[in-house]
Design a protein around this motif. Structure first.
Motif, PDB file in Angstrom:
ATOM      1  N   ASP A 232       0.845  -1.191   0.000  1.00 19.13           N
ATOM      2  CA  ASP A 232       0.000   0.000   0.000  1.00 19.13           C
ATOM      3  C   ASP A 232       0.884   1.246   0.000  1.00 19.13           C
ATOM      4  OD1 ASP A 232      -2.395   1.293  -0.024  1.00 19.13           O
ATOM      5  OD2 ASP A 232      -2.632   1.319   2.136  1.00 19.13           O
ATOM      6  N   PHE A 233       2.199   1.029   0.093  1.00 18.57           N
ATOM      7  CA  PHE A 233       3.161   2.124   0.099  1.00 18.57           C
ATOM      8  C   PHE A 233       2.884   3.112   1.216  1.00 18.57           C
ATOM      9  CE2 PHE A 233       5.753   2.683  -3.976  1.00 18.57           C
ATOM     10  CZ  PHE A 233       6.902   2.512  -3.249  1.00 18.57           C
ATOM     11  N   GLU A 234       2.465   2.648   2.328  1.00 14.27           N
ATOM     12  CA  GLU A 234       2.215   3.488   3.499  1.00 14.27           C
ATOM     13  C   GLU A 234       1.290   4.654   3.184  1.00 14.27           C
ATOM     14  OE1 GLU A 234       6.248   4.110   4.466  1.00 14.27           O
ATOM     15  OE2 GLU A 234       6.434   1.971   4.792  1.00 14.27           O
ATOM     16  N   ARG A 235       0.204   4.348   2.559  1.00 15.15           N
ATOM     17  CA  ARG A 235      -0.809   5.384   2.361  1.00 15.15           C
ATOM     18  C   ARG A 235      -1.364   5.786   3.716  1.00 15.15           C
ATOM     19  NH1 ARG A 235      -3.736   2.896  -2.439  1.00 15.15           N
ATOM     20  NH2 ARG A 235      -2.936   4.120  -4.157  1.00 15.15           N
ATOM     21  N   ASP A 236      -1.412   7.097   3.940  1.00 19.18           N
ATOM     22  CA  ASP A 236      -1.925   7.576   5.218  1.00 19.18           C
ATOM     23  C   ASP A 236      -3.414   7.834   5.071  1.00 19.18           C
ATOM     24  OD1 ASP A 236      -2.374   8.617   7.655  1.00 19.18           O
ATOM     25  OD2 ASP A 236      -1.192  10.429   7.374  1.00 19.18           O
ATOM     26  N   VAL A 244      -8.249  19.530   8.787  1.00 18.98           N
ATOM     27  CA  VAL A 244      -7.221  20.111   7.926  1.00 18.98           C
ATOM     28  C   VAL A 244      -6.136  20.734   8.795  1.00 18.98           C
ATOM     29  CG1 VAL A 244      -6.821  21.658   6.008  1.00 18.98           C
ATOM     30  CG2 VAL A 244      -9.075  20.649   6.360  1.00 18.98           C
ATOM     31  N   GLU A 245      -4.889  20.509   8.395  1.00 19.41           N
ATOM     32  CA  GLU A 245      -3.781  21.031   9.200  1.00 19.41           C
ATOM     33  C   GLU A 245      -3.356  22.416   8.742  1.00 19.41           C
ATOM     34  OE1 GLU A 245      -0.574  18.288   9.732  1.00 19.41           O
ATOM     35  OE2 GLU A 245      -1.959  16.620   9.980  1.00 19.41           O
ATOM     36  N   GLY A 246      -3.237  22.612   7.456  1.00 22.10           N
ATOM     37  CA  GLY A 246      -2.800  23.905   6.943  1.00 22.10           C
ATOM     38  C   GLY A 246      -3.999  24.683   6.430  1.00 22.10           C
ATOM     39  N   GLY A 247      -4.009  25.980   6.612  1.00 19.62           N
ATOM     40  CA  GLY A 247      -5.139  26.788   6.161  1.00 19.62           C
ATOM     41  C   GLY A 247      -4.915  27.294   4.753  1.00 19.62           C
ATOM     42  N   GLY A 248      -5.957  27.594   4.088  1.00 19.79           N
ATOM     43  CA  GLY A 248      -5.848  28.123   2.731  1.00 19.79           C
ATOM     44  C   GLY A 248      -5.523  29.600   2.755  1.00 19.79           C
TER      45      GLY A 248
ATOM     46  N   VAL B 136      -2.868  26.308   0.066  1.00 14.95           N
ATOM     47  CA  VAL B 136      -1.874  25.264   0.329  1.00 14.95           C
ATOM     48  C   VAL B 136      -2.288  24.462   1.560  1.00 14.95           C
ATOM     49  CG1 VAL B 136       0.545  24.750   0.736  1.00 14.95           C
ATOM     50  CG2 VAL B 136      -0.081  26.769  -0.582  1.00 14.95           C
ATOM     51  N   PHE B 137      -2.293  23.178   1.411  1.00 16.99           N
ATOM     52  CA  PHE B 137      -2.478  22.298   2.568  1.00 16.99           C
ATOM     53  C   PHE B 137      -1.191  21.538   2.732  1.00 16.99           C
ATOM     54  CE2 PHE B 137      -6.631  23.079   0.819  1.00 16.99           C
ATOM     55  CZ  PHE B 137      -7.354  23.440   1.945  1.00 16.99           C
ATOM     56  N   SER B 138      -0.575  21.709   3.877  1.00 20.84           N
ATOM     57  CA  SER B 138       0.765  21.167   4.053  1.00 20.84           C
ATOM     58  C   SER B 138       0.772  20.109   5.138  1.00 20.84           C
ATOM     59  CB  SER B 138       1.710  22.309   4.419  1.00 20.84           C
ATOM     60  OG  SER B 138       2.975  21.778   4.724  1.00 20.84           O
ATOM     61  N   TYR B 139       1.426  19.002   4.840  1.00 22.91           N
ATOM     62  CA  TYR B 139       1.555  17.920   5.821  1.00 22.91           C
ATOM     63  C   TYR B 139       3.037  17.643   6.041  1.00 22.91           C
ATOM     64  CZ  TYR B 139      -3.412  17.012   5.357  1.00 22.91           C
ATOM     65  OH  TYR B 139      -4.765  17.130   5.382  1.00 22.91           O
ATOM     66  N   PRO B 140       3.446  17.462   7.286  1.00 24.28           N
ATOM     67  CA  PRO B 140       4.869  17.266   7.545  1.00 24.28           C
ATOM     68  C   PRO B 140       5.394  15.902   7.086  1.00 24.28           C
ATOM     69  CG  PRO B 140       3.605  17.072   9.573  1.00 24.28           C
ATOM     70  CD  PRO B 140       2.649  17.506   8.520  1.00 24.28           C
ATOM     71  N   HIS B 141       4.512  14.920   6.919  1.00 26.18           N
ATOM     72  CA  HIS B 141       4.965  13.581   6.535  1.00 26.18           C
ATOM     73  C   HIS B 141       4.378  13.225   5.161  1.00 26.18           C
ATOM     74  CE1 HIS B 141       1.083  13.330   8.515  1.00 26.18           C
ATOM     75  NE2 HIS B 141       0.844  12.251   7.787  1.00 26.18           N
ATOM     76  N   ARG B 142       4.905  12.207   4.561  1.00 32.24           N
ATOM     77  CA  ARG B 142       4.373  11.758   3.268  1.00 32.24           C
ATOM     78  C   ARG B 142       3.005  11.127   3.487  1.00 32.24           C
ATOM     79  NH1 ARG B 142       7.122   9.954  -1.968  1.00 32.24           N
ATOM     80  NH2 ARG B 142       5.276  11.137  -2.508  1.00 32.24           N
ATOM     81  N   LEU B 143       2.082  11.477   2.605  1.00 36.14           N
ATOM     82  CA  LEU B 143       0.732  10.931   2.745  1.00 36.14           C
ATOM     83  C   LEU B 143       0.577   9.613   2.005  1.00 36.14           C
ATOM     84  CD1 LEU B 143      -1.308  14.186   2.220  1.00 36.14           C
ATOM     85  CD2 LEU B 143      -1.095  12.922   4.334  1.00 36.14           C
ATOM     86  N   GLY B 144       1.502   9.329   1.117  1.00 40.25           N
ATOM     87  CA  GLY B 144       1.362   8.130   0.302  1.00 40.25           C
ATOM     88  C   GLY B 144       0.672   8.464  -1.001  1.00 40.25           C
TER      89      GLY B 144
END
Lengths: 249, 324
Positions: A232-236, A244-248, B136-144
């Motif tokens: 699965d190649f480490e799909r998160d 959502v972590e980052g804002g637009g 922009v939506f930014s993630y610190p790790h790879r999402l796959g």
């Protein structure tokens, strides 16, 4: 001269009522080994086919009341067989006995399943694609498009016990079970079966074979999980349900 | 009778495909074999053999390009509609070399918004993205693989979403046909890769799985087209029907779309096969895509049957089982 310890050979030929080449198929089959049983499975006992088979030298003729479905003759024939090696043929495809000996020889060498190496003429036809794909999913790309769907092929008695007689009615499922259960599977010879195929019937069978392969893949999923053991190649996937972590901007 | 039998036997004799070797190479090989120690005369380049017109490379025939010029009336009307209806979604990971050009090209489409899903970058990708008017939506790790796409699709507000890849630069005029197909009623507009398969005789495992999935859903006309390949466009309504979380596994999304009867069209052909970067983990990606297809087939089997939509056509399984 055959030695007394030579494993006994059973040759199984499922026949439809329109199999004209049956006599020549049986004639070639008799030449493979001096002592072998030839089992012809046909739809009806009163048919010409049964009579023709007996006349040509078949040891056993099995005939049912009902018309059999596709490939079901194989299961019924295999059930009646006593040999240590089972060779499956088609009634409308006469193959010279010299070529048939190759398959029997492979099983005598110790292989459990010897398939026809022919993978189909048109690689882009959906049936051939599904055969190739199944071998890829089973991690046997070396088999290319070889499949139990295609005759001639030979099985050892051990292979038959592992796969189960009734599974032979759905050849791709039997194929998948053979590989998944760790039987030694090889392909040899190269016999073009499409030469004997009637185009109209081939088109009708394409749908059936596609469905058979879907069933085989479901066996694979049952054994190896919903991704059949592929990475699965480490799909998160959790990231999709989180906020959502980052804002637009 | 005997004559007829002989003919039947001959027709099924083993026939192996013939491997063709280019004339020049074959000659060199023959010469080598005949006397390995012999000094060969240097091959002159202007021999008759080399002047012969070369046969075009098979399988690389260039398909006709369906582009819509941005300056044409049709292009202008599409662009004006883009301003309030189009979201472009780009998933990036360490793309500082291409991202600037990609964003500038994408802005020529006049989209309502550009959504960049940046994940696990260690270079200046994020800084460059911040210079442009993009979300922009930014993630610190790879999402796959493909998870970024799904996140972008969830956040998009446009009527039509266009999915692009961070390392693939495509002229905006070539992208307009995808958007247009969705404006014209298609739920999903995929990249038509079939022309690249016209002349080839050997198909790789990934393409086989794409073709098998399409034919399982009785869409053999879709051929080798798949949501796995970018670019493709999709309506927001289709995204909601499929389910955002399923977009992370593109073949599964395609299976769901076809199962639900969404309209999937082949929009245009963009060469992503030969321009694709060869990466060290190429084979592993092939395994990933195979696994994705198995997952898609599993999803279908849970909802239909083990045989999906194919009937047994007269197989009586009890016959074999009764005699057991």
């Amino acid at each position: 001269m055959a030695s007394p310890i030579e494993p006994k050979l059973s040759i199984i030929i499922p026949a439809r009522s329109d199999s004209r080449a049956l006599a020549s198929v049986i004639r070639q089959a008799r030449l493979v080994r001096p002592r072998s049983e030839i089992i012809v499975v046909c739809n009806s006992a009163k048919d010409r086919t049964a009579r023709r088979a007996r006349k040509a030298g078949a040891t056993k003729v099995i005939a049912g009341e009902a018309s059999l479905g596709h490939d079901e003759g194989r299961s019924i024939g295999a059930k009646a067989a006593n040999g240590d090696i089972l060779l499956f043929l088609a009634a409308d495809l006469p193959v010279p006995s010299g070529l048939l000996k190759e398959y029997v020889g492979k099983v005598e060498e110790g292989w459990d399943v010897a398939l026809n190496a022919y993978s189909g003429a048109n690689r882009k036809h959906c049936v051939n694609v599904s055969k190739f794909l199944l071998n890829q999913l089973l991690r046997r790309p070396d088999l290319e498009g070889a499949s139990l769907t295609v005759v001639p092929h030979a099985l050892s008695r051990h292979a038959l016990n592992v796969i189960g007689t009734e599974q032979l009615s759905v050849p791709p499922v039997a194929h998948a079970l053979a590989v998944l259960n760790g039987l030694s599977v090889t392909s040899c010879g190269y016999i073009m079966t499409s030469a004997a195929q009637k185009p109209r019937r081939a088109e009708r069978n394409a749908e059936l074979i596609m469905g058979d392969h879907a069933e085989a893949i479901s066996q694979l999923i049952m054994r190896n999980g919903p991704r059949a053991g592929f990475t699965d190649f480490e799909r998160d996937r959790g990231a999709l349900t989180l906020a959502v972590e980052g804002g637009g901007e | 009778m005997a004559k007829r039998r002989r003919r039947a036997v001959r027709s099924i004799r083993s026939r192996r495909p013939i491997r063709t070797v280019r004339p020049s190479k074959r000659n060199a090989a023959l010469r080598k074999r005949s006397n390995p120690n012999k000094q060969l005369a240097p091959v002159r380049k202007s021999t008759k053999l080399s002047r012969r017109p070369r046969i075009k490379a098979v399988g690389r025939r260039r398909p006709s390009i369906a582009n819509i010029s941005l300056m044409s009336p049709e292009g202008k009307s599409l662009l004006s509609r883009n301003q309030w209806a189009l979201s472009v979604i780009i998933s990036v990971h360490n793309e500082e070399s291409t991202i600037r050009q990609l964003l500038e090209q994408t802005m020529h489409l006049w989209p309502k918004e550009i959504i960049v899903v940046e994940n696990g970058s260690t270079d200046r990708t994020l800084e460059i993205c911040r210079e442009y008017p993009v979300r922009v939506f930014s993630y610190p790790h790879r999402l796959g693989h493909d998870v970024g796409r799904a996140i972008g699709a969830r956040e998009a507000t446009g009527e039509v979403l266009l999915f692009l890849d961070g390392d693939l630069l495509i002229e905006p005029s070539l992208l307009l046909p995808f958007v247009k197909a969705c404006y014209n009623g298609a739920d999903i507009a995929v990249n038509n890769l079939d022309p690249f398969y016209e002349n080839i005789s050997v198909i790789d495992q990934v393409s086989m799985s794409k073709y098998y999935l399409n034919s399982l859903m009785s869409r053999r006309d879709l051929g080798f087209c798949s949501l796995t390949a970018v670019p493709h466009a999709m309506k927001k309504s289709a995204v909601l029907a499929i389910g955002v979380e399923n977009l992370a596994v593109p073949p599964k999304a395609q299976a769901i779309a076809l199962y639900q009867g969404l309209r999937v069209d082949k929009a245009a052909t963009i060469d992503v096969i030969f321009t694709n970067k060869m990466r060290p983990y190429h084979n592993a990606v092939a395994e990933l895509i195979l696994g994705d297809h198995v997952e898609a087939i599993h999803w279908l089997q849970e909802r239909t049957s083990n045989r999906i939509r194919f009937a047994e056509s007269g197989r009586l399984r009890f016959v074999a089982q009764d005699e057991r």
